[in-house]
Every structure is written in C-alpha cells, then in structure tokens.
Design a protein around this motif. Structure first.
Motif, mmCIF file in Angstrom:
data_model
loop_
_atom_site.group_PDB
_atom_site.id
_atom_site.type_symbol
_atom_site.label_atom_id
_atom_site.label_comp_id
_atom_site.label_asym_id
_atom_site.label_seq_id
_atom_site.Cartn_x
_atom_site.Cartn_y
_atom_site.Cartn_z
ATOM 1 N N SER B 303 0.834 -1.205 0.000
ATOM 2 C CA SER B 303 0.000 0.000 0.000
ATOM 3 C C SER B 303 0.868 1.255 0.000
ATOM 4 C CB SER B 303 -0.974 -0.003 1.182
ATOM 5 O OG SER B 303 -0.264 -0.077 2.403
ATOM 6 N N GLY B 304 2.103 1.127 0.502
ATOM 7 C CA GLY B 304 3.037 2.252 0.455
ATOM 8 C C GLY B 304 3.432 2.573 -0.980
ATOM 9 N N ALA B 305 3.739 1.533 -1.764
ATOM 10 C CA ALA B 305 4.065 1.733 -3.178
ATOM 11 C C ALA B 305 2.828 2.247 -3.915
ATOM 12 C CB ALA B 305 4.538 0.425 -3.804
ATOM 13 N N PHE B 306 1.668 1.752 -3.499
ATOM 14 C CA PHE B 306 0.412 2.103 -4.163
ATOM 15 C C PHE B 306 0.091 3.593 -4.021
ATOM 16 C CE2 PHE B 306 -4.212 2.435 -4.484
ATOM 17 C CZ PHE B 306 -4.489 1.632 -5.575
ATOM 18 N N ALA B 307 0.529 4.199 -2.908
ATOM 19 C CA ALA B 307 0.171 5.585 -2.613
ATOM 20 C C ALA B 307 0.719 6.567 -3.642
ATOM 21 C CB ALA B 307 0.672 5.950 -1.214
ATOM 22 N N ASP B 308 1.752 6.188 -4.369
ATOM 23 C CA ASP B 308 2.361 7.086 -5.345
ATOM 24 C C ASP B 308 2.049 6.568 -6.746
ATOM 25 O OD1 ASP B 308 4.908 9.182 -5.612
ATOM 26 O OD2 ASP B 308 4.801 7.701 -7.239
ATOM 27 N N ALA B 309 1.443 7.434 -7.568
ATOM 28 C CA ALA B 309 0.943 6.983 -8.873
ATOM 29 C C ALA B 309 2.055 6.376 -9.735
ATOM 30 C CB ALA B 309 0.276 8.135 -9.603
ATOM 31 N N GLN B 310 3.275 6.910 -9.622
ATOM 32 C CA GLN B 310 4.366 6.360 -10.429
ATOM 33 C C GLN B 310 4.847 5.018 -9.875
ATOM 34 O OE1 GLN B 310 8.181 8.326 -10.321
ATOM 35 N NE2 GLN B 310 8.631 7.813 -12.440
ATOM 36 N N LEU B 311 5.091 4.996 -8.583
ATOM 37 C CA LEU B 311 5.608 3.776 -7.958
ATOM 38 C C LEU B 311 4.565 2.651 -7.942
ATOM 39 C CD1 LEU B 311 7.499 5.484 -5.000
ATOM 40 C CD2 LEU B 311 8.518 4.483 -7.057
ATOM 41 N N LYS B 396 17.141 11.799 -0.721
ATOM 42 C CA LYS B 396 16.406 12.990 -0.266
ATOM 43 C C LYS B 396 16.715 13.289 1.196
ATOM 44 C CE LYS B 396 12.330 13.269 -3.223
ATOM 45 N NZ LYS B 396 10.884 13.001 -3.294
ATOM 46 N N SER B 397 16.758 14.573 1.522
ATOM 47 C CA SER B 397 16.964 14.960 2.911
ATOM 48 C C SER B 397 15.626 14.825 3.640
ATOM 49 C CB SER B 397 17.445 16.412 2.981
ATOM 50 O OG SER B 397 16.386 17.269 2.611
ATOM 51 N N PRO B 398 15.662 14.736 4.955
ATOM 52 C CA PRO B 398 14.400 14.617 5.695
ATOM 53 C C PRO B 398 13.429 15.748 5.342
ATOM 54 C CG PRO B 398 16.261 14.236 7.150
ATOM 55 C CD PRO B 398 16.825 14.653 5.827
ATOM 56 N N ALA B 399 13.977 16.943 5.096
ATOM 57 C CA ALA B 399 13.122 18.089 4.775
ATOM 58 C C ALA B 399 12.393 17.890 3.455
ATOM 59 C CB ALA B 399 13.965 19.361 4.721
ATOM 60 N N GLU B 400 12.972 17.089 2.579
ATOM 61 C CA GLU B 400 12.345 16.877 1.269
ATOM 62 C C GLU B 400 11.274 15.780 1.308
ATOM 63 O OE1 GLU B 400 15.902 17.957 -1.860
ATOM 64 O OE2 GLU B 400 16.229 16.329 -0.432
ATOM 65 N N GLN B 401 11.055 15.213 2.487
ATOM 66 C CA GLN B 401 10.010 14.227 2.718
ATOM 67 C C GLN B 401 9.967 13.104 1.680
ATOM 68 O OE1 GLN B 401 6.447 16.574 3.048
ATOM 69 N NE2 GLN B 401 6.915 17.122 5.153
ATOM 70 N N PRO B 402 10.930 12.218 1.756
ATOM 71 C CA PRO B 402 10.949 11.096 0.812
ATOM 72 C C PRO B 402 9.669 10.274 0.876
ATOM 73 C CG PRO B 402 12.657 10.867 2.517
ATOM 74 C CD PRO B 402 12.040 12.189 2.712
ATOM 75 N N LYS B 403 9.272 9.737 -0.299
ATOM 76 C CA LYS B 403 7.981 9.042 -0.401
ATOM 77 C C LYS B 403 8.076 7.537 -0.180
ATOM 78 C CE LYS B 403 4.759 12.057 -2.258
ATOM 79 N NZ LYS B 403 5.135 12.669 -3.519
ATOM 80 N N VAL B 404 9.310 7.018 -0.086
ATOM 81 C CA VAL B 404 9.479 5.580 0.056
ATOM 82 C C VAL B 404 9.934 5.256 1.464
ATOM 83 C CG1 VAL B 404 10.754 3.578 -0.823
ATOM 84 C CG2 VAL B 404 10.046 5.384 -2.380
ATOM 85 N N LYS B 405 9.567 4.080 1.965
ATOM 86 C CA LYS B 405 9.955 3.650 3.303
ATOM 87 C C LYS B 405 11.462 3.824 3.510
ATOM 88 C CE LYS B 405 9.208 -0.291 6.362
ATOM 89 N NZ LYS B 405 8.751 -1.678 6.445
ATOM 90 N N ASP B 406 11.823 4.502 4.582
ATOM 91 C CA ASP B 406 13.225 4.811 4.884
ATOM 92 C C ASP B 406 13.910 5.564 3.740
ATOM 93 O OD1 ASP B 406 12.827 3.399 7.185
ATOM 94 O OD2 ASP B 406 13.801 1.580 6.470
#
Lengths: 223, 481
Positions: B303-311, B396-406
């Motif tokens: 569901s984490g991968a599902f949340a992003d239309a590309q991933l 990505k830095s924490p400020a850039e809020q990466p979209k993937v787990k860890d």
C-alpha cells in the motif's frame, strides 16, 4: 482498527481524486492469432501435447474401453481407478464385465480419508473424462465433481483422459465464452497440458515430478 | 582472508556479496547457462513481435485497470470467496500473516505443513516462524525443496535452485536423505517424488501462493508444472493460500492474456502443465479436496508503493522473472547477492517498499540502466524509470520528505554540499573560469583517493589545458588558414 480497514483505507487514500481506468479489453488479441480450421484443430492439439510427452490415440467411441485395457496390459499394470457415476465409467465397467481383463477395476466411491494411503501408493492408473480441449495451447479442460474427483487425475502414475473430438475449441478465451465459465465455476477447474514435469535441476526436463508420469489422451471421434 | 575488510561487512552488503559471487566460477557458469537458455526460450515463445507487443499493452492495461479499482476489487473478491465458502483474512505485516496461518494450523492441531511454491510465504519467512512453534513446514516444489534441504533461500523466483548443478544436488541428497549419489537428473527427481509424496499424504495443512485472484468469480488461479501445487491444495484437509493484495484482477477473461504472458515470459511455454483454478472448499457431496480453504491477503509495504501513482506501477508485476533472466547484473552476481526474497530488477524496485531503503541502500543503484528489464516486462513496468525514482528518494533529505519507506537512506550532507558546489560552479561563468584556471595549473594537487573509483581505477588528473582552451586554439588556427 482492523488490518482490513487499514489496508482498504490506505488504498482508497491513494486513489483519491482518480477515476477507474476504462475496460478496453481487446478480445481480438487473444483470439485472432489462435484460430484454426476445424480439420487442423486436433492436429494442433496433438502436436503440442505430444511435444511434452503426451501419448495420443484417436479412435471411435466404441473402441476406447478396449484400448484402455491394452494400455494397462502392455504396461503390466495391476489396477485402474474409474468413476462409476459417469457415462464413460459405465461404458468401461461394461467392457470389463464382458472381457474380464486382468487389471482390477477400482472404484472411487468413498471420501478420500477412508483410503488415502491406498490411493497415494497403490493405484497404478486412472481414467477420467474432460469437458473439452484447447487447440492453441494443447490443453485438456477437467471439471472434477463428485463422480470424477480431483485426485483421480493427479495421484496415479498413469492418467488416461477421454476427449471428445467435437469438444476441442480454438483457444482458452473461446472455451470460456462457450461454456460460460464466469456464470459458475466448479470447486476446482483444471487445465492439464501434459504429464507432470520439472526442470528445476539444471533446467533438464524430467517427467513425473509429483503428478502422473504419463498422460494418455484418447480422442473420441463420433462414430 | 583480508585483514582490511571485516567478513561481516563483506556478506552484509550487496557490494560485499557481489565481490564473492563474481569470484565464484561455478556459480557464474550455472547462472550464465540458465539465463542464456531462458532468454532464448522466451524469444522463441514470442515469434511475432506485433502479437507480443499487443499482448504486453493489453496486460499492462488489465493490471492498471485492476489497480485503479483495487480496494473495490478486493472487497468484491472477499464477498465472492466468502459466498463460495472460503475464509478471507487480511494482514498488514508479515508477522500478522504468520500469526493468522499459525492460528489456523493450531485450531486443527496440525503439526505438518506442505507448501506449494509461494514467494509471499518466503516474504513471511513462514518456514522459520512455524518451525519455531514445532510445526514442520516443508517445501514441495523440487527447486524449493532442494534449497530448503540445504538451508538456503531461492536464488530465482521461478527456478529456486538454479545456482546448483546436478552434482551439488546429488551430494546434498546423499548427505541429507542417505540415498546413493547419482548424476541422473531423472533419478534425482524420483528421489524427491518419493520423499515428498509421503509428506503430501501425512500433511495436516497445505499452503500455496496465488498467481491471479479473480474478483468476478471468487477464484484463486495457480500455475505450475510439477503437480505439487495441486497436491498442496487438494490432498491435505486444510488449504491456506497466501498472496499479496496486488494479485487481484477484475474478470475471469482478464486472466487469458495474463496467463499467456506469464508462462511464455517465464519459461517460454505456451501454457504450464497445470492451471489450477480453485473456487471453494470441498462440497458436501464431493469425495476429495480440503474441507477448509483460507486466503490470507498480505500488504507488507504494497500500500506504500500504491500511494504514489508512479511507484504504483511496481504492483503490475505478475512474477514471471523475465526481468532477472535478461539482467546483465543479475546474470553475473546471482540471486543471493541481493540478500532479500525478490532478486533482480523486480526485487530492486519492490523490496524497498517492503523492508525500507535502510536495509537495501544499494538496490536502486545496482543497475547499469541498460533497459533490458523494462523491454521484456510482460506488463510493461518501466523498471529503469522506477530505479531512477528510487535513486532520488534514496538521497532525499528529511526536509524533502521522501515518499518511500526509509527514503533518504543514502542522504549525506557532505555529498549534498559537494553537488551544490558543483552546480553553482557550472552555473556561474565567473566562478567556472576561476576554477578552470586553478584546475589546469594546480592539477597535481588533485586528491589521489576518490572513494570507490580509485579501488579499480587510477585517480583522474585534470589536463593542463582545458577543452575550451584547446577548441579556441583550434578555431583560431582555422581562421589563419
């Protein structure tokens, strides 16, 4: 919150603001490349199934019980499992009564629990029906029910399957449509396209992995 | 043994394991032969390019359509299966899924489980979980059985024991089963058949995976060649199927092209020996088949991968293995180097969602981006594009809020600062010329050690004259003529 609602909620959040994709299924892509003239259908099925070590005989509806006897005797098998509640089972029983062949006719008429060990180790062969064949992939369609149980086509080392020549379709899609599968499927619908095999060691093909070591298809022409 | 690099570090990272695998001649030969043959088989199974491309496009559309309605289809699947008498369970984590499976076995006081091939059960490490609770969980796919017997994990999703040759299997059977050694593959398979048939007979519970779950009819479809899948789902009194939530398709007819794509891409077969469609437990008047059928639907990061239309496209995967068969990296380092359940290109894009990038920081970059995986994928997952996206998420830095787990597992302030410096250097003409002036005169002061590069290459030394300079001189010469 349950796992179910957590998962569904997450998925729904991911889809927020989107619309479902349209259904643009193009049946031509799964039918057009796989169409055959009626006289070529059986030949196609034969060549594909023979390529994976299936033995095929074409004969008339009257001849087949005697052929079963021959197949068993030539292999020196001591018994064969059959389905007494089916049309083909009755035909086989009649032949057995008349000709009194050596191999014993075994009946699958009680729940598996009552004779599991015997079925697993002692049964040499089985005869089952099919509800059709598929030319495109060289497959049999098995529709097991209470008369023709599921394990019959799996446990005995030799599986003999009866296929009516008139019930061979061009492709899987056509078969599905013709028999209206989506309206109701049995407990276990099977496509069988050869004897059991594996290539798990060095990709070397070996037959008789867990299921039948031999598959014999008797194609019955309407007399 | 090297004094410089601790052994643990060698085997705990992709890089370390790759070094070991690359030096293993036997392993490389086994993989090279197998991958060449699988590639050829696939090519032979798709002789008509137009037909192949049409089918891939259709396969992609079917999966995309199913994903665009995934929550609805999962509910429909549950409704239909329940109506057919199948019990449906949901699990967010592998721990939850294991607990569900264990409780079903416990309720039956079961102690022996046979398993058909299931990659999801590998994700769950179900064998170990059950073994810890005194339940024997035996693999019954020949390849899986071989690797389990040797205490290993599969090295390929379709051909689990592809890293072993017949001699290694023979030795293994001799050591573990006490049989005579034989070089005859047929005999080796017959040894497996006899041993496992007794296990099928004794088993209290059969476990299997699912290739396609059909929402329309409430049907679980499994493909296989050996018959162990049919055994596991038919002979024991209880059948538990475990699968990822992405395996659902809308209609029965949708499986026609997907099935064709799957078996031809995986093994070059027009169809597998068995296509097993299960729609319920044994009916009152039937003589065999399990009395109970359960389906465990596992999320585990999907569901984490599902949340992003590309991933989300990662979830198109039908697990054929064609991407690994065609991958120049996989063919050389083998499946175990990846250190996780799913190896190869698909493993590189799905594993980060399951275990997080901290655990597999090298996965997105262990690729030459040659594009072969994307070209052969039967459902057209743009794997190279996914890898590039994961590379971005990885730094990505924490400020850039990466979209993937860890996400941001490889973020480094130092590296970011160097890149920022490099960017400003190249976007400011004054600064650039100043740097060039320095670099061409003081090149000898350039660092002799530039990380991994200098492990195998000599350090780069700036030229005495810049390209700009040389080009200018060349053009001036031309003017004079």
């Amino acid at each position: 919150m349950s796992a179910r609602s957590n998962i569904l909620n997450k998925l729904r959040a991911g889809l927020a603001g989107t619309t479902p994709r349209p259904d643009d299924f193009n049946e031509g892509l799964v039918t057009r490349p796989w169409q055959y003239a009626p006289e070529d259908r059986i030949a196609r099925l034969r060549s594909l199934m023979e390529a994976v070590h299936t033995e095929i005989h074409q004969l008339t509806t009257e001849e087949w019980p005697a052929r079963v006897q021959e197949l068993l005797e030539s292999r020196g098998l001591k018994n064969v499992l059959y389905a007494p509640g089916t049309e083909h089972g009755k035909q086989l029983a009649e032949h057995w009564q008349r000709a009194e062949p050596r191999p014993e006719l075994l009946v699958y008429d009680r729940p598996i629990e009552e004779w599991k060990e015997e079925l697993f180790w002692q049964v040499d062969a089985s005869v089952t029906g099919t509800v059709g064949g598929i030319a495109a992939t060289g497959s049999l369609v098995l529709w097991p029910d209470r008369h023709d149980p599921r394990l019959m086509s799996l446990l005995p080392p030799l599986h003999i399957a009866l296929l009516k020549a008139s019930e061979v379709e061009d492709n899987l899609y056509g078969m599905m449509q013709k028999q209206n599968w989506s309206a109701g499927l049995p407990t276990n619908l099977l496509l069988v396209s050869g004897p059991s095999k594996t290539a798990d060691i060095e990709q070397v093909l070996a037959y008789g992995a867990h299921g039948p070591k031999e598959l014999v298809v008797l194609i019955l022409e309407d007399a | 043994m090297s004094q410089r690099i601790p052994v643990k570090e060698l085997t705990d990272s992709f890089r370390g394991r790759a070094v070991g695998a690359l030096a293993d001649d036997q392993l490389r030969t086994n993989f090279r032969i197998a991958m060449d043959s699988l590639m050829q088989k696939r090519a032979d199974a798709f002789p008509d390019e137009e037909e192949r491309e049409g089918l891939r496009e259709l396969g992609n559309h079917i999966k995309a359509r199913a994903l665009s309605r995934l929550p609805d289809l999962l509910e429909q699947l549950e409704t239909r299966l329940t109506a057919n008498g199948v019990k449906v369970h949901w699990a967010e984590t592998t721990e939850e899924a294991n607990r569900i499976v264990h409780s079903i076995i416990e309720a039956k006081q079961g102690s022996q489980v046979v398993k058909g091939k299931s990659m999801v059960s590998e994700e769950m490490e179900m064998n170990d979980y059950l073994a810890d609770r005194n339940i024997e969980c035996l693999e019954s796919d020949m390849g899986e059985y071989i690797v389990q017997l040797d205490g290993e994990k599969p090295s390929h999703i379709i051909m689990p024991a592809i890293h072993k040759n017949r001699f290694q299997v023979s030795k293994l059977f001799h050591d573990k089963l006490g049989v005579d050694e034989t070089e005859d593959v047929n005999e080796l398979i017959q040894i497996g058949r006899r041993t496992l048939r007794q296990k099928f007979l004794e088993a209290d519970v059969g476990v299997s995976g699912v290739n396609f779950a059909i929402a329309e009819t409430g049907t679980l479809l499994l493909v296989e060649n050996e018959g162990n899948g049919r055994m596991s789902t038919t002979a024991p009194p209880v059948h538990i199927a475990v699968t990822g939530i992405e395996k659902v398709v809308e209609n029965l007819r949708d499986v026609v092209p997907l099935l064709s794509l799957l078996t031809r891409s995986a093994l070059g077969q027009p169809i597998t020996t068995y296509v097993n469609m299960i729609s319920g437990p044994r009916k009152a008047d039937e003589l065999d088949g399990p009395e109970e059928v359960h389906l465990v639907l596992l999320d585990n990061g999907r569901s984490g991968a599902f949340a992003d239309a590309q991933l989300r496209q990662t979830l198109n995967c039908i697990r054929c293995g064609a991407c690994m068969n065609h991958c120049p990296v996989y063919a050389r380092v083998g499946g175990h180097t990846y250190g996780e359940v799913y190896p190869g290109p698909i493993g590189k894009i799905i594993t980060p969602h399951m275990v997080g990038l901290h655990k597999v920081p090298d996965h997105p970059s262990a690729s030459s981006l040659c594009g072969a995986c994307g070209e052969v994928c039967p459902v057209k997952i743009p794997i190279p594009e996914m890898l590039q996206r994961l590379r971005q998420e990885n730094v990505k830095s924490p400020a850039e809020q990466p979209k993937v787990k860890d996400g941001g597992a490889k973020y480094s302030r130092k590296e970011r600062a160097i890149w920022r410096f490099w960017a400003s250097l190249n976007t400011s003409p004054v600064f650039y010329r100043l740097f060039l002036w320095g670099a061409t005169r003081f090149g000898k002061l350039a660092p002799k050690n530039v990380g991994p590069w200098t492990e195998n290459h000599s350090a780069p030394v700036p030229a005495r004259r810049s390209l700009h300079d040389l080009a200018k001189a060349h053009l001036n010469q031309g003017d004079q003529r």
